[in-house]
Design a protein around this motif. Structure first.
Motif, mmCIF file in Angstrom:
data_model
loop_
_atom_site.group_PDB
_atom_site.id
_atom_site.type_symbol
_atom_site.label_atom_id
_atom_site.label_comp_id
_atom_site.label_asym_id
_atom_site.label_seq_id
_atom_site.Cartn_x
_atom_site.Cartn_y
_atom_site.Cartn_z
ATOM 1 N N THR A 18 0.833 -1.209 0.000
ATOM 2 C CA THR A 18 0.000 0.000 0.000
ATOM 3 C C THR A 18 0.869 1.261 0.000
ATOM 4 N N GLU A 25 -7.891 -1.815 -4.350
ATOM 5 C CA GLU A 25 -8.748 -2.373 -3.303
ATOM 6 C C GLU A 25 -9.158 -3.778 -3.733
ATOM 7 N N LYS A 60 -9.952 -0.267 1.043
ATOM 8 C CA LYS A 60 -9.849 1.203 1.127
ATOM 9 C C LYS A 60 -11.173 1.772 1.615
ATOM 10 N N ASN A 62 -12.603 4.291 2.725
ATOM 11 C CA ASN A 62 -12.484 5.735 3.011
ATOM 12 C C ASN A 62 -13.829 6.400 3.322
ATOM 13 N N GLU A 121 -7.830 5.337 5.273
ATOM 14 C CA GLU A 121 -7.280 5.426 3.919
ATOM 15 C C GLU A 121 -7.124 4.015 3.351
ATOM 16 N N THR A 122 -6.344 3.193 4.049
ATOM 17 C CA THR A 122 -6.282 1.775 3.671
ATOM 18 C C THR A 122 -6.402 0.929 4.929
#
Ligand code: BTN
Length: 239
Positions: A18, A25, A60, A62, A121-122
């Motif tokens: 990452t 993803e 991911k 987010n 974010e990840t």
């Protein structure tokens, strides 16, 4: 899919991916031989080469705020326990994120998050599932083979488990958090029933909720208390 014949830890490898590449993803990092598997709270995760599933999924999320991070754990754990219960009944979730069968641990989850501006974010979702291994050095560990007497194809199982987790992850993504939480609690060991716990002292209590940040709510004679990870132990019959 990144297949590594051997590696130190798929979570470490996926975390590096990452940072060093624009990993998509849904990327899965899997190994046949994990030599320094990481577990919760700095523990190690041990798995005999070629016998088990040890893999990490890059997500991911987010859309998910940091303070609700436990919803991701719930979604992943739920997908996994539902898949296992289709193989044979009797698996449940032990808070926060272990999969148990008859008082023994068959799978563990380690999620590592990178946060940006209060959102995820990840997330690297690491899963260790004991599949065909026969003997364990820990008396509290068990495999699917120990439970059903059957050997399983690891590749096929990886696909099915990933599918089950993706189904719950997509529900999370599309805001079905009440459903995920409700179903997580349905599978939770000790939810709504009185059992023995140890928080330094033995006591009888009843789990009444798990908060979005992961705190466990337990009702006991003295009133309701919230526990953080590692503050509470489940007491099993033979422990
Ligand atoms: C636990 O302590 O219960 C969590 C165990 C998680 C183990 C898995 S195996 C694949 C992935 N890579 C790691 O280093 N750990 C996770």
């Amino acid at each position: 899919m990144v297949f590594l014949p051997s590696c130190h830890s798929t979570n470490e490898y996926a975390n590096d991916l990452t940072k060093t590449s624009n990993a998509l993803e849904g990327t899965v990092v899997i190994t046949n031989n994990q030599m320094a598997g990481r577990g919760q709270m700095g523990n190690r995760w041990e798995a005999e080469p070629g016998e088990n599933l040890t893999f990490s999924i890059i997500l991911k999320p987010n859309f998910l705020k940091v303070e609700k991070q436990f919803l991701l754990t719930m979604a992943v754990a739920l997908g996994l326990v539902e898949y296992l219960n289709e193989l044979t009944a009797g698996f449940n979730l032990k808070w926060p994120n272990d999969i148990y069968f008859d008082g023994k641990k068959v799978a563990g989850i380690l999620i590592q998050n990178a946060i940006k501006s209060q959102y995820h974010e990840t997330s690297v979702v690491g899963i260790g599932l004991n599949v065909n291994q026969k003997d364990f050095s820990y008396p509290s560990a068990i495999s699917l083979y120990n439970i059903t007497g059957q050997q399983y194809g690891l590749q096929e199982m990886l696909e099915e488990v990933s599918y089950a987790i993706e189904k719950r992850y997509l529900q999370l993504k599309f805001g079905e958090t009440d459903l995920i939480k409700q179903d997580y609690l349905q599978h939770l060991l000790g939810f709504g029933t009185e059992r023995l716990y140890d928080d330094g002292k033995l006591f009888n209590g009843r789990i009444t909720d798990v908060l979005d940040n992961g705190l466990l709510e337990v009702e006991r004679n003295e009133g309701v208390r919230h526990y953080n990870f590692k503050e509470l132990k489940f007491v099993f019959g033979d422990s």
